[in-house]
Design a protein around this motif. Structure first.
Motif, PDB file in Angstrom:
ATOM      1  N   LEU A 229      -8.964  -3.468   2.817  1.00 56.73           N
ATOM      2  CA  LEU A 229      -9.012  -2.184   3.620  1.00 56.73           C
ATOM      3  C   LEU A 229      -7.517  -1.911   3.952  1.00 56.73           C
ATOM      4  CD1 LEU A 229     -12.313  -2.435   5.618  1.00 56.73           C
ATOM      5  CD2 LEU A 229     -11.674  -0.910   3.400  1.00 56.73           C
ATOM      6  N   ALA A 230      -7.059  -2.959   4.408  1.00 61.16           N
ATOM      7  CA  ALA A 230      -5.362  -3.159   4.867  1.00 61.16           C
ATOM      8  C   ALA A 230      -4.735  -2.624   3.955  1.00 61.16           C
ATOM      9  CB  ALA A 230      -4.825  -4.302   5.547  1.00 61.16           C
ATOM     10  N   LEU A 231      -4.918  -3.218   2.528  1.00 57.42           N
ATOM     11  CA  LEU A 231      -3.815  -2.659   1.632  1.00 57.42           C
ATOM     12  C   LEU A 231      -3.977  -1.200   1.133  1.00 57.42           C
ATOM     13  CD1 LEU A 231      -3.992  -5.877  -0.728  1.00 57.42           C
ATOM     14  CD2 LEU A 231      -2.082  -4.990   0.594  1.00 57.42           C
ATOM     15  N   ARG A 232      -5.532  -0.857   1.395  1.00 50.87           N
ATOM     16  CA  ARG A 232      -5.556   0.602   0.904  1.00 50.87           C
ATOM     17  C   ARG A 232      -4.667   1.457   1.859  1.00 50.87           C
ATOM     18  NH1 ARG A 232     -10.883   3.030   3.302  1.00 50.87           N
ATOM     19  NH2 ARG A 232      -9.569   3.595   4.622  1.00 50.87           N
ATOM     20  N   LYS A 233      -4.406   0.857   3.046  1.00 50.09           N
ATOM     21  CA  LYS A 233      -3.498   1.793   3.710  1.00 50.09           C
ATOM     22  C   LYS A 233      -2.126   2.234   3.517  1.00 50.09           C
ATOM     23  CE  LYS A 233      -6.970   1.129   7.740  1.00 50.09           C
ATOM     24  NZ  LYS A 233      -7.121   0.076   8.955  1.00 50.09           N
ATOM     25  N   LYS A 234      -1.860   1.378   2.524  1.00 47.46           N
ATOM     26  CA  LYS A 234      -0.330   1.294   2.091  1.00 47.46           C
ATOM     27  C   LYS A 234      -0.216   2.242   1.070  1.00 47.46           C
ATOM     28  CE  LYS A 234       0.546  -3.437   3.332  1.00 47.46           C
ATOM     29  NZ  LYS A 234       1.136  -4.836   3.050  1.00 47.46           N
ATOM     30  N   LEU A 235      -1.060   3.459   0.905  1.00 42.67           N
ATOM     31  CA  LEU A 235      -0.881   4.296   0.114  1.00 42.67           C
ATOM     32  C   LEU A 235       0.729   5.107   0.163  1.00 42.67           C
ATOM     33  CD1 LEU A 235      -4.345   6.292   0.388  1.00 42.67           C
ATOM     34  CD2 LEU A 235      -3.141   5.054  -1.557  1.00 42.67           C
ATOM     35  N   ASP A 236       1.078   5.188   1.218  1.00 43.69           N
ATOM     36  CA  ASP A 236       2.686   5.781   1.545  1.00 43.69           C
ATOM     37  C   ASP A 236       3.635   5.108   0.488  1.00 43.69           C
ATOM     38  OD1 ASP A 236       2.343   7.977   3.336  1.00 43.69           O
ATOM     39  OD2 ASP A 236       4.415   7.241   3.955  1.00 43.69           O
ATOM     40  N   GLU A 237       3.372   3.729   0.262  1.00 46.76           N
ATOM     41  CA  GLU A 237       4.571   2.833  -0.524  1.00 46.76           C
ATOM     42  C   GLU A 237       4.415   2.978  -1.820  1.00 46.76           C
ATOM     43  OE1 GLU A 237       4.108  -1.078   1.093  1.00 46.76           O
ATOM     44  OE2 GLU A 237       3.914  -0.368   3.263  1.00 46.76           O
ATOM     45  N   LEU A 238       3.218   3.477  -2.272  1.00 48.51           N
ATOM     46  CA  LEU A 238       3.025   3.889  -3.604  1.00 48.51           C
ATOM     47  C   LEU A 238       3.998   5.038  -4.311  1.00 48.51           C
ATOM     48  CD1 LEU A 238      -0.696   3.194  -4.363  1.00 48.51           C
ATOM     49  CD2 LEU A 238       1.309   1.628  -4.992  1.00 48.51           C
ATOM     50  N   PRO A 239       4.096   5.059  -5.578  1.00 41.72           N
ATOM     51  CA  PRO A 239       4.718   6.213  -6.030  1.00 41.72           C
ATOM     52  C   PRO A 239       3.922   7.340  -5.918  1.00 41.72           C
ATOM     53  CG  PRO A 239       4.985   4.285  -7.443  1.00 41.72           C
ATOM     54  CD  PRO A 239       4.230   3.855  -6.670  1.00 41.72           C
ATOM     55  N   PRO A 240       4.454   8.684  -6.257  1.00 35.64           N
ATOM     56  CA  PRO A 240       3.548  10.041  -5.764  1.00 35.64           C
ATOM     57  C   PRO A 240       2.184  10.075  -6.716  1.00 35.64           C
ATOM     58  CG  PRO A 240       5.813  10.597  -5.808  1.00 35.64           C
ATOM     59  CD  PRO A 240       5.827   8.970  -6.233  1.00 35.64           C
ATOM     60  N   ARG A 241       2.431   9.822  -7.948  1.00 35.46           N
ATOM     61  CA  ARG A 241       1.124  10.038  -8.866  1.00 35.46           C
ATOM     62  C   ARG A 241       0.042   9.236  -8.601  1.00 35.46           C
ATOM     63  NH1 ARG A 241      -0.118  14.508 -10.001  1.00 35.46           N
ATOM     64  NH2 ARG A 241      -2.303  13.779  -9.092  1.00 35.46           N
ATOM     65  N   PRO A 242       0.430   7.666  -8.535  1.00 38.21           N
ATOM     66  CA  PRO A 242      -0.816   6.994  -8.340  1.00 38.21           C
ATOM     67  C   PRO A 242      -1.306   6.972  -7.008  1.00 38.21           C
ATOM     68  CG  PRO A 242       0.909   5.732  -9.308  1.00 38.21           C
ATOM     69  CD  PRO A 242       1.593   6.789  -9.084  1.00 38.21           C
ATOM     70  N   SER A 243      -0.562   7.418  -6.009  1.00 35.24           N
ATOM     71  CA  SER A 243      -1.137   7.683  -4.370  1.00 35.24           C
ATOM     72  C   SER A 243      -1.919   8.788  -4.614  1.00 35.24           C
ATOM     73  CB  SER A 243       0.261   7.730  -3.722  1.00 35.24           C
ATOM     74  OG  SER A 243      -0.167   8.044  -2.318  1.00 35.24           O
ATOM     75  N   ILE A 244      -1.470   9.974  -5.049  1.00 30.27           N
ATOM     76  CA  ILE A 244      -2.593  10.915  -5.346  1.00 30.27           C
ATOM     77  C   ILE A 244      -3.722  10.863  -5.847  1.00 30.27           C
ATOM     78  CG2 ILE A 244      -2.492  13.594  -6.106  1.00 30.27           C
ATOM     79  CD1 ILE A 244       0.536  13.814  -5.565  1.00 30.27           C
ATOM     80  N   ASP A 245      -3.543  10.222  -7.273  1.00 30.13           N
ATOM     81  CA  ASP A 245      -4.929   9.715  -7.768  1.00 30.13           C
ATOM     82  C   ASP A 245      -5.896   9.002  -6.988  1.00 30.13           C
ATOM     83  OD1 ASP A 245      -3.850  11.258 -10.011  1.00 30.13           O
ATOM     84  OD2 ASP A 245      -3.038   9.558 -11.048  1.00 30.13           O
ATOM     85  N   LEU A 246      -5.392   8.087  -6.302  1.00 27.00           N
ATOM     86  CA  LEU A 246      -5.989   6.903  -5.522  1.00 27.00           C
ATOM     87  C   LEU A 246      -6.813   7.992  -4.233  1.00 27.00           C
ATOM     88  CD1 LEU A 246      -3.805   3.994  -5.119  1.00 27.00           C
ATOM     89  CD2 LEU A 246      -5.890   4.411  -6.732  1.00 27.00           C
TER      90      LEU A 246
END
Length: 379
Positions: A229-246
């Motif tokens: 659950l903590a790692l899920r909150k790191k969406l900001d650190e991912l590149p845009p496309r994977p982050s949006i898909d997630l």
């Protein structure tokens, strides 16, 4: 099986986080059972792979398969490239094409299914379901015991789940659903409400409960739920496309529907383009919907559904108009194909970024609002 495979290739934040929780410990092993049970929650291994660079490459290939939803043939091509580049020989399955197909299938499906199960467990626990429902995955060659557990409904703290949370063996595609009450459980296929007699009996051949393969008598992800659950909150650190898909995969999940019905905390909703975030001085890119805003929205606009909220990203990505409402807020407006207007308001607050308003307005309602605005301006 095709439907199951498609589902497993659809990544979601908790699944990716569940796999990445293993990447901090790449363990050289000679045999598949050198690591047992819940130790897999925190370590990555491929039986027979003992060199650090080889393990790192294989881990990266599996990570790409999970996070990007790649199919098994893409993973097989990566596997061949890595094996050739690292000079790995003597691995089980090497040589005949059928052997390689079997070995890559085992690596691919095992990591896909265990990370999927671990991510789902994190979602189920965060959603606070009091009951879990065991469902058979519909494999072509089902295990009789797994068929017998299909439809079993038990409280989340029942000891059955500690050893029987799927997958329960090589190729097992069983899964768990969360239920709010017995009526909900029945709608999800629940039909048994007590653990079957002798469920905890140990097989002398496997050392695990009867019906579970050796080494599979544990609940994937149970020991790392908080980490996931903590790692899920790191969406900001991912590149845009994977982050949006997630984020999108989260919004169309049953767990978001449960969150939407009784919100608490924050839910990621959209990711702003770099230039949009810069216009309001936001350090973050992912804008959350707070429980407070969700409840306020539900009162003001009860017609909105979770499916409507999944359209928010499209509005931000391809707006018809963008208006800077204040130095801290941007409003994105999109003319939808069905004659509606979609409106998303993103606001920076301190170090945070939030969606403070989301509307889906009919053309008629829009015309009324325009008329009211004109009248107000005349006054």
């Amino acid at each position: 099986m095709a439907d199951i495979a498609a589902t497993l290739r659809r990544p979601f934040p908790e699944q990716i986080a569940a796999f990445r929780a293993r990447l901090g410990d790449l363990v050289p092993t000679a045999r598949w059972d050198d690591i047992r049970r819940s130790a897999h929650d925190r370590a990555f291994m491929v039986a027979g792979a003992t060199k650090a660079d080889l393990l790192a490459d294989l881990a990266a290939a599996v990570d790409r398969s999970i996070s990007e939803g790649l199919g098994i043939e893409t993973f097989r091509a990566e596997f061949r490239r890595i094996v050739d580049a690292r000079g790995w020989h003597g691995w089980t399955g090497e040589g005949p094409r059928a052997g390689e197909a079997w070995r890559t299938r085992v690596i691919y499906r095992t990591n896909m299914r265990t990370s999927y199960a671990a991510g789902r467990m994190a979602q189920l626990r965060e959603a606070g379901f009091p009951l879990w429902v065991y469902r058979h995955g519909g494999s072509l060659e089902p295990r009789l015991e797994h068929l017998g557990w299909d439809g079993l409904v038990l409280p989340v703290d029942h000891p059955f789940w500690a050893t029987h949370a799927p997958p329960n063996g090589w190729g097992c595609s069983c899964y768990i659903l969360g239920a709010r009450n017995l009526a909900h459980a029945r709608r999800l296929g629940g039909r048994m409400f007590e653990a079957p007699e002798g469920w905890e009996k140990i097989s002398p051949r496997t050392g695990a409960p009867v019906g579970i393969d050796k080494g599979w008598d544990y609940a994937p992800g149970a020991t790392v739920t908080d980490t996931i659950l903590a790692l899920r909150k790191k969406l900001d650190e991912l590149p845009p496309r994977p982050s949006i898909d997630l984020i999108q995969s989260w919004l169309v999940s049953d767990v978001f529907k449960t969150w939407f019905a009784a919100p608490r905390g924050l839910s990621p909703l959209v990711r702003l383009p770099e230039e949009a975030a810069a216009r309001i001085g936001a350090q973050r890119r992912v804008a959350d919907l707070s429980a407070e805003s969700a409840l306020k929205q539900a009162r003001a606009h009860p017609e909105l559904t979770p499916a409507d909220y999944a359209l928010a990203q499209l509005t931000v990505d391809d707006p018809t108009h963008t208006v800077q409402d204040s130095p801290l807020s941007l409003v994105f407006i999109r003319d939808a194909d069905d004659g509606h207007l979609l409106v998303v308001k993103a606001t920076r607050s301190g170090q945070g970024l939030f969606v403070t308003s989301f509307r889906r307005m009919s053309a008629r309602a829009v015309e009324r609002q325009r008329l009211i605005d004109r009248l107000l301006r005349r006054e």
